[in-house]
Design an enzyme around this catalytic site. Structure first.
Site, PDB file in Angstrom:
ATOM      1  N   PHE A 129      13.018  54.788 132.791  1.00 38.74           N
ATOM      2  CA  PHE A 129      13.784  55.760 132.025  1.00 38.74           C
ATOM      3  C   PHE A 129      14.606  55.019 130.970  1.00 38.74           C
ATOM      4  CE2 PHE A 129      17.182  58.802 131.161  1.00 38.74           C
ATOM      5  CZ  PHE A 129      16.435  59.950 130.961  1.00 38.74           C
ATOM      6  N   TYR A 226      22.046  66.166 139.791  1.00 45.33           N
ATOM      7  CA  TYR A 226      21.740  67.459 139.173  1.00 45.33           C
ATOM      8  C   TYR A 226      20.256  67.796 139.161  1.00 45.33           C
ATOM      9  CZ  TYR A 226      21.338  64.336 135.068  1.00 45.33           C
ATOM     10  OH  TYR A 226      21.029  63.301 134.211  1.00 45.33           O
ATOM     11  N   LYS A 227      19.414  66.955 139.727  1.00 49.43           N
ATOM     12  CA  LYS A 227      17.987  67.261 139.787  1.00 49.43           C
ATOM     13  C   LYS A 227      17.671  67.906 141.137  1.00 49.43           C
ATOM     14  CE  LYS A 227      16.946  63.318 136.755  1.00 49.43           C
ATOM     15  NZ  LYS A 227      16.930  64.048 135.477  1.00 49.43           N
ATOM     16  N   ARG A 375       5.441  67.999 132.069  1.00 51.48           N
ATOM     17  CA  ARG A 375       5.945  67.696 133.419  1.00 51.48           C
ATOM     18  C   ARG A 375       6.186  69.002 134.180  1.00 51.48           C
ATOM     19  NH1 ARG A 375      10.960  63.757 133.947  1.00 51.48           N
ATOM     20  NH2 ARG A 375      11.965  65.632 133.111  1.00 51.48           N
TER      21      ARG A 375
END
Length: 416
Positions: A129, A226-227, A375
């Site tokens: 990332f 937060y995922k 995705r």
């Protein structure tokens, strides 16, 4: 599963099915972006209102003591740590993933400067990332001590990249783009054999795949809430430190919240004795409070069942896309092998951005990542087998009818 009825039957027998009722899910939406932003637990709005209206609105500053605000980062850290194979006092919820990478990287490099001063390479992955790579670059620029970044890729595999010049390795447990998952235990052992310290980015893994940080003998780990943990947009991240390293930590962001006695207001910084030393400044209480709502749901789930369903959903999605969307230029970039796969599935399409915008317009929300990657997150706490079937129906229709080939779907938004 050959029919939608088969999928409905699988949903009826799903041991996790009841957890869907604990989330706010808009009608008419198939949400396949929980790998980027999880959905809202039903308790979150009331919890935030309680913090704002009562703890802040009525009790004001007293809530640092009476409502437990001061201890919240550590208390939530223990609650989250139990899901990640961490023991009490090893993990704290605070700051952002990027800032926590900076802290962990500084700590690991400081340890290696003492034990292996000749090592000047920070190892990562070309497809990591971007924030991970940017923080490494920033650290190198800040230190000005001859450090360099080395990136593993198809031309430089891990076994060749790991040598006696490497000080620290920073990898994502699950790759954000492809969903490729590393074997944390095996890769950590491989690094340790060469005297390399490891930092694991769990942003796309925490809450989605089984993790045992102590069992893997990892050194440091960071990630967001937060995922798959459904903590809310921009909710605080976390940092975990192996017990053997906590006392060796050098806190470059030596803010007052990490001081051993912050309200002594002394001139000299003295780090707290445990995981609190990884804190920096005053904590964002409203967003911290909402993190707990997501953690409560995660604790209600059996992680073995979560992983089992995640893989089954992924297998179903891949097989249906390849069967029903045959003839379209879709290329699977996610590993088929279960041991190598996280909880999202990605396909490349030459018009990936436009296709995703058309899907979102139809109520199927995934996301797009360069280059050309669609995705699709598979979040077992609130996504089911019939949802997969319906999602592929929409994808097939958008591709068959070239719905994506419209001007409004070609305009790039700031967030993709």
């Amino acid at each position: 599963m050959n029919t939608r009825e088969d999928c409905v039957a699988a949903d009826r027998s799903d041991p996790l099915a009841s957890l869907k009722e604990r989330f706010e899910l808009p009608a008419g939406v198939l949400y396949m972006d929980g790998n980027s932003l999880g959905v809202m637990p039903k308790t979150a709005a009331a919890r935030a209102a309680g913090v704002i209206n009562h703890e802040w609105g009525v009790n004001l500053i007293r809530s640092w003591n009476t409502a437990g605000w001061f201890e919240m980062p550590v208390r939530l850290g223990d609650k989250l740590g139990a899901l990640l194979g961490a023991r009490e006092g090893e993990l704290v919820v605070t700051d952002t993933t990027s800032l926590n990478i900076f802290k962990a990287l500084a700590a690991a490099l400081r340890i290696q400067q003492t034990e292996h001063p000749q090592r000047r390479v920070i190892l990562s992955e070309r497809d990591n990332f971007p924030t991970d790579l940017y923080m490494i670059q920033g650290m190198i620029d800040l230190l000005q001590q001859g450090y360099e970044m080395r990136l593993i890729d198809k031309d430089l595999p891990l076994e060749k990249a790991l040598d006696d010049s490497v000080a620290v390795m920073l990898l994502s447990h699950v790759n954000y783009r492809s969903g490729q998952m590393h074997d944390m235990r095996a890769v950590t052992a491989q690094a340790h054999e060469r005297g390399v310290l490891t930092i694991w980015d769990l942003a796309h893994a925490a809450g989605a795949v089984p993790i045992d940080l102590n069992g893997a003998n990892a050194d440091f780990a960071v990630g967001c809430t937060y995922k798959y943990l459904n903590g809310g947009p921009g909710s605080p991240a976390f940092i975990w430190v192996a017990p053997r390293h906590i006392k060796n930590f050098w806190q470059p962001l030596s803010g007052w919240w990490g001081h051993t006695r912050p309200f002594d207001m002394t001139v000299a910084y003295e780090p707290a004795g445990g995981i609190r030393r990884y804190l920096c400044g005053t904590q964002p209480i409203v967003s911290l409070a909402m993190v707990e709502c997501g953690l409560d749901v995660a604790h209600a789930a059996d992680m073995t069942e979560v992983r089992k369903k995640s893989l089954a959903l992924g297998d179903l999605f891949i097989s249906l896309v390849e069967e029903r969307c045959e003839g379209h230029p879709l290329t699977l970039v996610t590993p088929r092998n279960h041991a190598d796969r996280g909880s999202h599935v990605s396909f490349c399409h030459p018009n990936g951005y436009e296709v995703m915008q058309a899907l979102v317009a139809r109520g199927l929300i995934g996301d797009y990542r360069e280059p050309e990657v669609l995705r699709f997150g598979l979040t077992p706490l609130y996504f089911g087998y019939a949802d997969v079937w319906d999602a592929v129906d929409i994808l097939k229709d958008v591709l068959d009818n070239r719905t994506w080939d419209k001007p409004e779907f070609k305009e790039r938004a700031a967030v993709t």
